[in-house]
Design a protein around this motif. Structure first.
Motif, short mmCIF file in Angstrom:
data_model
loop_
_atom_site.label_atom_id
_atom_site.label_comp_id
_atom_site.label_asym_id
_atom_site.label_seq_id
_atom_site.Cartn_x
_atom_site.Cartn_y
_atom_site.Cartn_z
N PHE A 60 -7.71 1.48 -16.40
CA PHE A 60 -7.59 1.43 -14.94
C PHE A 60 -6.11 1.67 -14.62
CE2 PHE A 60 -7.21 -0.30 -10.75
CZ PHE A 60 -8.46 -0.19 -10.18
N ARG A 61 -5.82 2.81 -14.03
CA ARG A 61 -4.44 3.22 -13.81
C ARG A 61 -4.18 3.35 -12.31
NH1 ARG A 61 -2.50 8.65 -14.31
NH2 ARG A 61 -4.61 9.19 -14.94
N VAL A 62 -3.13 2.69 -11.84
CA VAL A 62 -2.75 2.73 -10.43
C VAL A 62 -1.61 3.73 -10.27
CG1 VAL A 62 -1.86 1.41 -8.48
CG2 VAL A 62 -3.45 0.33 -10.09
N ILE A 63 -1.83 4.72 -9.41
CA ILE A 63 -0.81 5.72 -9.12
C ILE A 63 0.04 5.22 -7.96
CG2 ILE A 63 -0.40 8.13 -8.47
CD1 ILE A 63 -1.94 7.78 -11.14
N GLU A 64 1.33 5.15 -8.18
CA GLU A 64 2.25 4.62 -7.18
C GLU A 64 2.16 5.40 -5.87
OE1 GLU A 64 7.07 4.36 -6.74
OE2 GLU A 64 6.21 4.02 -8.72
N GLU A 65 2.28 4.69 -4.76
CA GLU A 65 2.25 5.30 -3.42
C GLU A 65 3.25 6.45 -3.36
OE1 GLU A 65 1.57 6.22 0.54
OE2 GLU A 65 0.33 5.12 -0.86
N GLY A 66 2.79 7.59 -2.86
CA GLY A 66 3.65 8.76 -2.76
C GLY A 66 3.61 9.64 -4.00
N SER A 67 2.81 9.27 -5.00
CA SER A 67 2.75 10.03 -6.26
C SER A 67 1.39 10.64 -6.50
CB SER A 67 3.11 9.09 -7.42
OG SER A 67 4.40 8.58 -7.27
N TRP A 68 0.64 10.88 -5.45
CA TRP A 68 -0.71 11.42 -5.55
C TRP A 68 -0.77 12.63 -4.62
CZ3 TRP A 68 -4.94 8.60 -7.93
CH2 TRP A 68 -6.20 9.20 -7.77
N GLY A 69 -1.16 13.78 -5.13
CA GLY A 69 -1.19 14.96 -4.28
C GLY A 69 -2.47 15.75 -4.43
N SER A 70 -2.83 16.45 -3.37
CA SER A 70 -4.01 17.30 -3.35
C SER A 70 -3.89 18.27 -2.19
CB SER A 70 -5.26 16.43 -3.18
OG SER A 70 -6.41 17.22 -3.06
N ARG A 71 -4.52 19.43 -2.34
CA ARG A 71 -4.57 20.42 -1.26
C ARG A 71 -3.19 20.78 -0.73
NH1 ARG A 71 -9.88 18.45 2.12
NH2 ARG A 71 -11.25 18.39 0.32
N GLY A 72 -2.22 20.84 -1.62
CA GLY A 72 -0.90 21.27 -1.22
C GLY A 72 -0.03 20.22 -0.58
N GLY A 73 -0.42 18.95 -0.65
CA GLY A 73 0.40 17.91 -0.04
C GLY A 73 0.26 16.58 -0.73
N VAL A 74 1.07 15.65 -0.30
CA VAL A 74 1.04 14.29 -0.84
C VAL A 74 0.04 13.47 -0.04
CG1 VAL A 74 2.40 12.19 -1.22
CG2 VAL A 74 3.44 14.43 -1.59
N LEU A 75 -0.81 12.75 -0.77
CA LEU A 75 -1.78 11.85 -0.13
C LEU A 75 -1.22 10.44 -0.10
CD1 LEU A 75 -5.02 13.05 -1.95
CD2 LEU A 75 -4.22 13.70 0.32
N SER A 76 -1.62 9.69 0.89
CA SER A 76 -1.16 8.32 1.04
C SER A 76 -2.34 7.42 1.37
CB SER A 76 -0.12 8.22 2.15
OG SER A 76 0.20 6.87 2.41
N ILE A 77 -2.36 6.27 0.76
CA ILE A 77 -3.39 5.27 1.08
C ILE A 77 -3.22 4.83 2.54
CG2 ILE A 77 -2.09 3.24 0.31
CD1 ILE A 77 -5.80 3.72 -0.38
N LEU A 78 -1.99 4.90 3.05
CA LEU A 78 -1.74 4.49 4.43
C LEU A 78 -2.52 5.34 5.43
CD1 LEU A 78 2.11 3.90 4.13
CD2 LEU A 78 0.28 2.17 4.14
N ASP A 79 -2.67 6.64 5.12
CA ASP A 79 -3.46 7.51 5.99
C ASP A 79 -4.92 7.08 6.03
OD1 ASP A 79 -1.17 9.03 6.41
OD2 ASP A 79 -1.67 10.43 4.78
N LEU A 80 -5.43 6.58 4.92
CA LEU A 80 -6.83 6.16 4.86
C LEU A 80 -7.08 4.86 5.60
CD1 LEU A 80 -7.60 6.97 1.12
CD2 LEU A 80 -8.24 8.30 3.14
#
Length: 107
Positions: A60-80
């Motif tokens: 179980f691996r947690v990716i640090e906030e700001g270190s996850w990207g998709s579709r040409g951009g950075v994803l954030s849990i805050l957006d969700l």
């Protein structure tokens, strides 16, 4: 890999390693355990086994906030958090966790 001093290559055991990568959030030890247990149980059930064999591992691996990207951009849990995907209590726990994590990284 070895179990009990025996190389797995020397046995007829099937080895399975599952990597669960998630966005940083309020993942308590109990949350992580619940996810790992559920994945192992679902795999065993799907394969018709009474229980998962000892040669299956889950990471179980947690990716640090700001270190996850998709579709040409950075994803954030805050957006969700604003989408209604989380209960208000869970959203607040995630916000608190990220705020505390940010404060500890700044120190």
């Amino acid at each position: 890999m070895a179990i009990g001093g025996r190389l797995l290559d020397d046995t007829l055991a099937d080895v399975l390693v599952v990597d669960i990568a998630v966005m940083d959030a309020a993942w308590t030890r109990q949350d992580r355990r619940r996810v790992i247990d559920a994945v192992l149980a679902a795999l065993a059930e799907g394969l018709g086994l009474a229980q998962p064999p000892p040669t299956w591992w889950i990471q179980f691996r947690v990716i640090e906030e700001g270190s996850w990207g998709s579709r040409g951009g950075v994803l954030s849990i805050l957006d969700l958090l604003e989408t209604g995907a989380f209960t208000p209590q869970r959203a607040e726990a995630v916000r608190r966790h990220l705020q505390d994590a940010g404060a500890s990284h700044a120190s």
